[in-house]
Design a protein around this motif. Structure first.
Motif, PDB file in Angstrom:
ATOM      1  N   PRO A  78      44.693  21.305  17.959  1.00 35.16           N
ATOM      2  CA  PRO A  78      43.464  20.789  18.564  1.00 35.16           C
ATOM      3  C   PRO A  78      43.771  19.511  19.342  1.00 35.16           C
ATOM      4  O   PRO A  78      44.694  18.764  19.001  1.00 35.16           O
ATOM      5  N   GLU A  79      43.012  19.264  20.363  1.00 37.88           N
ATOM      6  CA  GLU A  79      43.245  18.102  21.224  1.00 37.88           C
ATOM      7  C   GLU A  79      43.454  16.800  20.448  1.00 37.88           C
ATOM      8  O   GLU A  79      44.397  16.049  20.739  1.00 37.88           O
ATOM      9  N   PRO A  80      42.627  16.493  19.426  1.00 35.39           N
ATOM     10  CA  PRO A  80      42.817  15.223  18.707  1.00 35.39           C
ATOM     11  C   PRO A  80      44.139  15.126  17.937  1.00 35.39           C
ATOM     12  O   PRO A  80      44.558  14.030  17.557  1.00 35.39           O
ATOM     13  N   MET A  81      44.792  16.287  17.696  1.00 34.82           N
ATOM     14  CA  MET A  81      46.012  16.296  16.906  1.00 34.82           C
ATOM     15  C   MET A  81      47.272  16.392  17.751  1.00 34.82           C
ATOM     16  O   MET A  81      48.387  16.343  17.228  1.00 34.82           O
ATOM     17  N   ARG A  82      47.135  16.505  19.063  1.00 39.44           N
ATOM     18  CA  ARG A  82      48.295  16.803  19.888  1.00 39.44           C
ATOM     19  C   ARG A  82      49.320  15.676  19.936  1.00 39.44           C
ATOM     20  O   ARG A  82      50.500  15.928  20.194  1.00 39.44           O
ATOM     21  N   ASP A  83      48.888  14.465  19.681  1.00 40.81           N
ATOM     22  CA  ASP A  83      49.864  13.372  19.680  1.00 40.81           C
ATOM     23  C   ASP A  83      50.808  13.454  18.487  1.00 40.81           C
ATOM     24  O   ASP A  83      51.808  12.734  18.432  1.00 40.81           O
ATOM     25  N   LEU A  84      50.522  14.348  17.531  1.00 45.80           N
ATOM     26  CA  LEU A  84      51.389  14.546  16.361  1.00 45.80           C
ATOM     27  C   LEU A  84      52.312  15.754  16.512  1.00 45.80           C
ATOM     28  O   LEU A  84      53.091  16.057  15.612  1.00 45.80           O
ATOM     29  N   ALA A  85      52.244  16.428  17.662  1.00 44.55           N
ATOM     30  CA  ALA A  85      52.938  17.707  17.827  1.00 44.55           C
ATOM     31  C   ALA A  85      54.434  17.620  17.580  1.00 44.55           C
ATOM     32  O   ALA A  85      55.029  18.558  17.051  1.00 44.55           O
ATOM     33  N   TYR A  86      55.056  16.528  17.970  1.00 45.32           N
ATOM     34  CA  TYR A  86      56.518  16.450  17.894  1.00 45.32           C
ATOM     35  C   TYR A  86      57.008  15.505  16.809  1.00 45.32           C
ATOM     36  O   TYR A  86      58.159  15.088  16.814  1.00 45.32           O
ATOM     37  N   GLU A  87      56.124  15.211  15.850  1.00 43.89           N
ATOM     38  CA  GLU A  87      56.541  14.459  14.674  1.00 43.89           C
ATOM     39  C   GLU A  87      57.419  15.343  13.793  1.00 43.89           C
ATOM     40  O   GLU A  87      57.279  16.573  13.775  1.00 43.89           O
ATOM     41  N   ASP A  88      58.292  14.729  13.032  1.00 43.81           N
ATOM     42  CA  ASP A  88      59.190  15.454  12.133  1.00 43.81           C
ATOM     43  C   ASP A  88      58.476  15.697  10.805  1.00 43.81           C
ATOM     44  O   ASP A  88      58.922  15.250   9.745  1.00 43.81           O
ATOM     45  N   ALA A  89      57.367  16.420  10.873  1.00 43.57           N
ATOM     46  CA  ALA A  89      56.531  16.633   9.694  1.00 43.57           C
ATOM     47  C   ALA A  89      55.541  17.756   9.977  1.00 43.57           C
ATOM     48  O   ALA A  89      55.254  18.058  11.135  1.00 43.57           O
ATOM     49  N   PRO A  90      54.996  18.366   8.907  1.00 46.29           N
ATOM     50  CA  PRO A  90      53.926  19.348   9.110  1.00 46.29           C
ATOM     51  C   PRO A  90      52.690  18.667   9.689  1.00 46.29           C
ATOM     52  O   PRO A  90      52.464  17.473   9.483  1.00 46.29           O
ATOM     53  N   VAL A  91      51.870  19.450  10.418  1.00 46.81           N
ATOM     54  CA  VAL A  91      50.635  18.934  11.008  1.00 46.81           C
ATOM     55  C   VAL A  91      49.480  19.808  10.536  1.00 46.81           C
ATOM     56  O   VAL A  91      49.561  21.036  10.623  1.00 46.81           O
ATOM     57  N   PRO A  92      48.387  19.218  10.031  1.00 48.02           N
ATOM     58  CA  PRO A  92      47.260  20.031   9.558  1.00 48.02           C
ATOM     59  C   PRO A  92      46.621  20.841  10.680  1.00 48.02           C
ATOM     60  O   PRO A  92      46.490  20.379  11.810  1.00 48.02           O
ATOM     61  N   ILE A  93      46.228  22.094  10.325  1.00 44.29           N
ATOM     62  CA  ILE A  93      45.437  22.925  11.224  1.00 44.29           C
ATOM     63  C   ILE A  93      44.241  23.435  10.424  1.00 44.29           C
ATOM     64  O   ILE A  93      43.986  22.965   9.323  1.00 44.29           O
ATOM     65  N   ALA A  94      43.505  24.391  10.967  1.00 44.13           N
ATOM     66  CA  ALA A  94      42.320  24.906  10.294  1.00 44.13           C
ATOM     67  C   ALA A  94      42.699  25.683   9.034  1.00 44.13           C
ATOM     68  O   ALA A  94      43.856  26.024   8.802  1.00 44.13           O
ATOM     69  N   GLY A  95      41.687  25.967   8.223  1.00 43.83           N
ATOM     70  CA  GLY A  95      41.888  26.782   7.028  1.00 43.83           C
ATOM     71  C   GLY A  95      42.689  26.096   5.945  1.00 43.83           C
ATOM     72  O   GLY A  95      43.294  26.770   5.106  1.00 43.83           O
ATOM     73  N   GLU A  96      42.723  24.764   5.953  1.00 42.57           N
ATOM     74  CA  GLU A  96      43.492  23.991   4.983  1.00 42.57           C
ATOM     75  C   GLU A  96      44.967  24.364   5.003  1.00 42.57           C
ATOM     76  O   GLU A  96      45.649  24.354   3.982  1.00 42.57           O
ATOM     77  N   GLN A  97      45.472  24.712   6.176  1.00 39.55           N
ATOM     78  CA  GLN A  97      46.881  25.047   6.369  1.00 39.55           C
ATOM     79  C   GLN A  97      47.516  23.979   7.262  1.00 39.55           C
ATOM     80  O   GLN A  97      46.851  23.044   7.693  1.00 39.55           O
ATOM     81  N   THR A  98      48.794  24.125   7.518  1.00 39.07           N
ATOM     82  CA  THR A  98      49.466  23.227   8.455  1.00 39.07           C
ATOM     83  C   THR A  98      50.419  24.008   9.349  1.00 39.07           C
ATOM     84  O   THR A  98      50.853  25.108   9.010  1.00 39.07           O
ATOM     85  N   MET A  99      50.711  23.416  10.496  1.00 38.07           N
ATOM     86  CA  MET A  99      51.832  23.872  11.311  1.00 38.07           C
ATOM     87  C   MET A  99      53.051  23.145  10.766  1.00 38.07           C
ATOM     88  O   MET A  99      53.100  21.938  10.689  1.00 38.07           O
ATOM     89  N   SER A 100      54.071  23.890  10.359  1.00 39.40           N
ATOM     90  CA  SER A 100      55.196  23.260   9.698  1.00 39.40           C
ATOM     91  C   SER A 100      56.061  22.458  10.649  1.00 39.40           C
ATOM     92  O   SER A 100      55.943  22.558  11.867  1.00 39.40           O
ATOM     93  N   GLN A 101      56.874  21.610  10.066  1.00 39.91           N
ATOM     94  CA  GLN A 101      57.733  20.761  10.886  1.00 39.91           C
ATOM     95  C   GLN A 101      58.647  21.607  11.752  1.00 39.91           C
ATOM     96  O   GLN A 101      59.061  22.707  11.370  1.00 39.91           O
TER      97      GLN A 101
END
Length: 241
Positions: free
Chosen positions: A53-76
């Motif tokens: 989502p737009e508000p989360m895009r600044d975290l896209a290239y962090e060396d960590a999982p990023v939360p997404i919908a459904g209480e899941q995350t996009m993994s590192q």
């Protein structure tokens, strides 16, 4: 392989997403030992930020999982690259992914494979991932909603299967849908909060070679051939999407 529609993301803190993507590959992936040129090229190409989502895009290239919908995350990014490399793809492969999540890992696989079928248990995630992949031009990736523990028989057998959730054992249905010589990569463990990443290579009808690839931590694979329910929240973090 596809040629997704390119996006022109805005600069982030004075650096474009393209620059951050290159730094991600160099510092987080190649530096940790992932060297498959197909995987590195795919990680350089797929716009990871487009799957957030737009508000989360600044975290896209962090060396960590990023939360997404459904209480899941996009993994590192490293986990995505590690699992893709472990599949030993040659290009043009028929691949099954269990756990579509945001669709990002399916896009990475789609840059290498000839066809990717990805199955997502959560309907809202499956719908969103399908729309994003289609919008980016990935015509060789098909998203299905259903019980991933049973695989996706219509497109079997597969050259490679990757499971983005952890089960107490590898489901028999997934083993049966793997070609002779095919590879299956999946986190397995009796504890929902800690597992071993395994690679199974099918040598015969009921003969599999097992390789242990390291300790990992994934959300549970829920379904008929996985866990029946998740243990209480608070300790589990999705590490793979």
């Amino acid at each position: 392989m596809t040629s997704p529609a390119s996006e022109s993301p805005p600069p982030l803190n004075g650096r474009s997403f393209a620059v951050l993507r290159e730094l991600m590959v160099e510092r987080q992936i190649a530096a940790r030992g992932v060297h498959d040129p197909r995987v590195l090229a795919a990680m350089r190409k797929v716009p990871r930020e487009a799957f957030l989502p737009e508000p989360m895009r600044d975290l896209a290239y962090e060396d960590a999982p990023v939360p997404i919908a459904g209480e899941q995350t996009m993994s590192q990014p490293y986990i995505v690259a590690l699992m893709a490399e472990a599949l030993l793809l040659q290009g043009g492969d028929n691949v099954l992914e269990i756990g579509a999540g945001s669709g990002y890992a399916a896009a990475v696989l789609g840059e290498i494979a000839g066809h990717v079928a990805t199955v997502e248990r959560i309907a809202a995630l499956a719908e969103a991932a399908a729309a994003k992949l289609a919008g980016l031009g990935y015509r060789n990736v098909e998203v299905h909603q259903g019980d991933g523990s049973r695989g996706w028989p219509p497109d079997a057998p597969y050259d490679a299967i990757v499971v983005a959730a952890a089960g107490p054992q590898v489901p028999d249905s997934l083993k049966a849908q793997l070609k002779i010589g095919g590879r299956l990569v999946m986190p397995v463990g009796a504890d929902q909060h800690a597992q071993q990443l395994l690679r199974l290579t099918r040598l015969g009808d009921a003969d599999f070679k097992h390789d242990r690839l390291g300790d990992v931590r994934f959300v549970p694979l829920l379904g008929a051939e996985g866990w029946q329910q998740a243990e209480p929240a608070g300790r589990t973090t999705r590490e793979n999407r």
